[in-house]
Design an enzyme around this catalytic site. Structure first.
Site, PDB file in Angstrom:
ATOM      1  N   LYS A   1       0.835  -1.219   0.000  1.00  0.00           N
ATOM      2  CA  LYS A   1       0.000   0.000   0.000  1.00  0.00           C
ATOM      3  C   LYS A   1       0.867   1.266   0.000  1.00  0.00           C
ATOM      4  CE  LYS A   1      -2.125  -1.086   3.865  1.00  0.00           C
ATOM      5  NZ  LYS A   1      -1.419  -2.369   4.133  1.00  0.00           N
TER       6      LYS A   1
ATOM      7  N   ARG B   1     -10.098   0.867   8.621  1.00  0.00           N
ATOM      8  CA  ARG B   1      -9.642  -0.497   8.875  1.00  0.00           C
ATOM      9  C   ARG B   1     -10.707  -1.335   9.563  1.00  0.00           C
ATOM     10  NH1 ARG B   1      -3.818   0.355   8.891  1.00  0.00           N
ATOM     11  NH2 ARG B   1      -2.696  -1.592   9.122  1.00  0.00           N
TER      12      ARG B   1
ATOM     13  N   ARG C   1      11.254  -5.374   5.244  1.00  0.00           N
ATOM     14  CA  ARG C   1      10.956  -3.946   4.999  1.00  0.00           C
ATOM     15  C   ARG C   1      11.871  -3.051   5.838  1.00  0.00           C
ATOM     16  NH1 ARG C   1       4.919  -2.068   5.376  1.00  0.00           N
ATOM     17  NH2 ARG C   1       4.904  -3.482   7.149  1.00  0.00           N
TER      18      ARG C   1
ATOM     19  N   ARG D   1      10.748  -1.245  11.345  1.00  0.00           N
ATOM     20  CA  ARG D   1       9.625  -0.993  12.256  1.00  0.00           C
ATOM     21  C   ARG D   1       9.605  -2.042  13.365  1.00  0.00           C
ATOM     22  NH1 ARG D   1       4.501  -0.142   8.339  1.00  0.00           N
ATOM     23  NH2 ARG D   1       3.520  -1.248  10.072  1.00  0.00           N
TER      24      ARG D   1
ATOM     25  N   ARG E   1      -0.901  -9.262  12.814  1.00  0.00           N
ATOM     26  CA  ARG E   1      -1.545  -8.189  12.040  1.00  0.00           C
ATOM     27  C   ARG E   1      -2.335  -8.762  10.864  1.00  0.00           C
ATOM     28  NH1 ARG E   1       3.717  -5.167  11.158  1.00  0.00           N
ATOM     29  NH2 ARG E   1       2.639  -4.159   9.437  1.00  0.00           N
TER      30      ARG E   1
HETATM   31  P1  ADP Z   1       2.026  -1.957   3.235  1.00  0.00           P
HETATM   32  O1  ADP Z   1       2.019  -0.430   3.264  1.00  0.00           O
HETATM   33  O2  ADP Z   1       0.860  -2.521   2.513  1.00  0.00           O
HETATM   34  O3  ADP Z   1       2.226  -2.574   4.580  1.00  0.00           O
HETATM   35  P2  ADP Z   1       4.616  -1.650   1.870  1.00  0.00           P
HETATM   36  O4  ADP Z   1       4.333  -0.780   0.706  1.00  0.00           O
HETATM   37  O5  ADP Z   1       5.351  -1.053   3.001  1.00  0.00           O
HETATM   38  O6  ADP Z   1       3.271  -2.400   2.376  1.00  0.00           O
HETATM   39  O7  ADP Z   1       5.422  -2.933   1.312  1.00  0.00           O
HETATM   40  C1  ADP Z   1       5.879  -3.940   2.202  1.00  0.00           C
HETATM   41  C2  ADP Z   1       7.313  -4.320   1.815  1.00  0.00           C
HETATM   42  O8  ADP Z   1       7.310  -5.044   0.596  1.00  0.00           O
HETATM   43  C3  ADP Z   1       8.231  -3.105   1.583  1.00  0.00           C
HETATM   44  O9  ADP Z   1       9.523  -3.432   2.031  1.00  0.00           O
HETATM   45  C4  ADP Z   1       8.178  -2.909   0.061  1.00  0.00           C
HETATM   46  O10 ADP Z   1       9.399  -2.341  -0.436  1.00  0.00           O
HETATM   47  C5  ADP Z   1       7.983  -4.334  -0.447  1.00  0.00           C
HETATM   48  N1  ADP Z   1       7.108  -4.414  -1.622  1.00  0.00           N
HETATM   49  C6  ADP Z   1       6.034  -3.641  -1.918  1.00  0.00           C
HETATM   50  N2  ADP Z   1       5.442  -4.053  -3.071  1.00  0.00           N
HETATM   51  C7  ADP Z   1       6.149  -5.136  -3.505  1.00  0.00           C
HETATM   52  C8  ADP Z   1       6.032  -6.000  -4.647  1.00  0.00           C
HETATM   53  N3  ADP Z   1       5.056  -5.854  -5.548  1.00  0.00           N
HETATM   54  N4  ADP Z   1       6.939  -7.012  -4.754  1.00  0.00           N
HETATM   55  C9  ADP Z   1       7.922  -7.187  -3.818  1.00  0.00           C
HETATM   56  N5  ADP Z   1       8.085  -6.389  -2.741  1.00  0.00           N
HETATM   57  C10 ADP Z   1       7.206  -5.371  -2.573  1.00  0.00           C
HETATM   58  P1  ADP Z   2       0.501  -2.064   7.652  1.00  0.00           P
HETATM   59  O1  ADP Z   2      -0.490  -1.774   6.603  1.00  0.00           O
HETATM   60  O2  ADP Z   2       1.820  -2.494   7.142  1.00  0.00           O
HETATM   61  O3  ADP Z   2      -0.033  -3.023   8.681  1.00  0.00           O
HETATM   62  P2  ADP Z   2       0.228   0.626   8.905  1.00  0.00           P
HETATM   63  O4  ADP Z   2       1.373   1.562   8.927  1.00  0.00           O
HETATM   64  O5  ADP Z   2      -0.946   0.978   8.075  1.00  0.00           O
HETATM   65  O6  ADP Z   2       0.834  -0.784   8.520  1.00  0.00           O
HETATM   66  O7  ADP Z   2      -0.306   0.397  10.410  1.00  0.00           O
HETATM   67  C1  ADP Z   2       0.556   0.072  11.469  1.00  0.00           C
HETATM   68  C2  ADP Z   2      -0.237  -0.077  12.745  1.00  0.00           C
HETATM   69  O8  ADP Z   2      -0.850   1.178  13.100  1.00  0.00           O
HETATM   70  C3  ADP Z   2      -1.394  -1.066  12.720  1.00  0.00           C
HETATM   71  O9  ADP Z   2      -0.967  -2.401  12.973  1.00  0.00           O
HETATM   72  C4  ADP Z   2      -2.300  -0.534  13.847  1.00  0.00           C
HETATM   73  O10 ADP Z   2      -1.798  -0.863  15.121  1.00  0.00           O
HETATM   74  C5  ADP Z   2      -2.145   0.981  13.668  1.00  0.00           C
HETATM   75  N1  ADP Z   2      -3.157   1.567  12.765  1.00  0.00           N
HETATM   76  C6  ADP Z   2      -2.906   2.213  11.597  1.00  0.00           C
HETATM   77  N2  ADP Z   2      -4.043   2.624  11.024  1.00  0.00           N
HETATM   78  C7  ADP Z   2      -5.054   2.215  11.843  1.00  0.00           C
HETATM   79  C8  ADP Z   2      -6.473   2.303  11.783  1.00  0.00           C
HETATM   80  N3  ADP Z   2      -7.100   2.881  10.744  1.00  0.00           N
HETATM   81  N4  ADP Z   2      -7.174   1.762  12.810  1.00  0.00           N
HETATM   82  C9  ADP Z   2      -6.584   1.180  13.849  1.00  0.00           C
HETATM   83  N5  ADP Z   2      -5.256   1.038  13.959  1.00  0.00           N
HETATM   84  C10 ADP Z   2      -4.488   1.550  12.966  1.00  0.00           C
END
Ligand code: ADP
Ligand code: ADP
Length: 213
Positions: A13, A88, A127, A160, A171
């Site tokens: 994302k 979420r 990541r 992180r 998660r």
């Molecule tokens: P999210 O915000 O959904 O948690 P991220 O954009 O941070 O996900 O991506 C998670 C990890 O995977 C990051 O280290 C990113 O660089 C990597 N990543 C994102 N998209 C891809 C993809 N299509 N293929 C391989 N690695 C990816």
């Molecule tokens: P990812 O998509 O990789 O799980 P985010 O950066 O979006 O990571 O979220 C990290 C953490 O922040 C979540 O696991 C949760 O604890 C909190 N969080 C983020 N957005 C929300 C939301 N909309 N509602 C509740 N918790 C949230």
């Protein structure tokens, strides 16, 4: 363009959000990033959210809804925004709908990044992120030009605290139970389109841009 990007942890994302906001010139609103900033600055909000975030649980709806409402009201969101990681829960989505109604605006599209669970843990534990600009990297799939430092500002990259195998697994469970019902919620509104997030970063971007045409 008013958009939501939806998908499990590690789906890509944040990575895709960077490309979308550049193309459409809209702000990227990541509730996760806002929470992490508040935690590192030890604000009142950060103190309340810390334990939930570090355990991979959802922060209570009232706290995050307030964050999102305040952010959407800002001047730079006048012509659009991309919400990443919010809503979420169905309760958050209902609160967002009510807020947008009040403002007299509609969502344009909801992007759903669909990824096989097997990819998610690996992507998340490899990541890394830049604490200065928030940009995301990956040791295996999207490495910085120089090991350990951000391409854009030279800051040292960090991992992180919630990107351990155990917390990511939790998660993903939380996502399946509490967030995945939003796929049907937005599909029923005719807003949602799916992209295959198991492809390369570039291919996913291409699919998203096609869906937004
Ligand atoms: P999210 O915000 O959904 O948690 P991220 O954009 O941070 O996900 O991506 C998670 C990890 O995977 C990051 O280290 C990113 O660089 C990597 N990543 C994102 N998209 C891809 C993809 N299509 N293929 C391989 N690695 C990816
Ligand atoms: P990812 O998509 O990789 O799980 P985010 O950066 O979006 O990571 O979220 C990290 C953490 O922040 C979540 O696991 C949760 O604890 C909190 N969080 C983020 N957005 C929300 C939301 N909309 N509602 C509740 N918790 C949230």
């Amino acid at each position: 363009m008013r958009l939501i990007i939806l998908g499990p942890p590690g789906a890509g994302k944040g990575t895709q959000a960077e490309k979308i906001i550049e193309k459409f010139n809209i702000p990227h609103i990541s509730t996760g990033e806002i929470l992490r900033e508040n935690i590192s600055q030890q604000t009142e909000l950060g103190k309340k959210a810390k334990e939930y975030v570090e355990k991979g649980m959802l922060v209570p709806d009232d706290l995050v809804v307030k964050i999102a409402q305040d952010r959407i009201m800002k001047e730079d969101c006048k012509d659009g925004f991309l919400l990443d990681g919010f809503p979420r829960t169905v309760a958050q989505a209902v609160a967002l709908d009510a807020e947008l109604d009040k403002l007299g605006i509609d969502l344009d599209k909801v992007i759903n990044i669909d990824v096989d669970k097997d990819f998610l843990v690996e992507r998340a534990i490899t990541r890394r992120y830049c604490p200065k600009c928030g940009k995301t990297y990956n040791l295996k799939f999207n490495a910085p030009k120089t090991e350990g430092v951000c391409d854009d500002d030279g800051a040292n990259l960090l991992q992180r605290k919630d990107d351990t195998e155990e917390t990511v697994t939790n998660r993903i469970k939380v996502y399946t139970a509490q967030t995945s019902p939003l796929i049907d919620y937005y599909r029923a509104q005719g807003l949602l389109f799916d992209v295959d997030g198991s492809k390369s970063i570039e291919e996913v971007t291409e699919e998203i841009f096609k869906g937004l045409e």
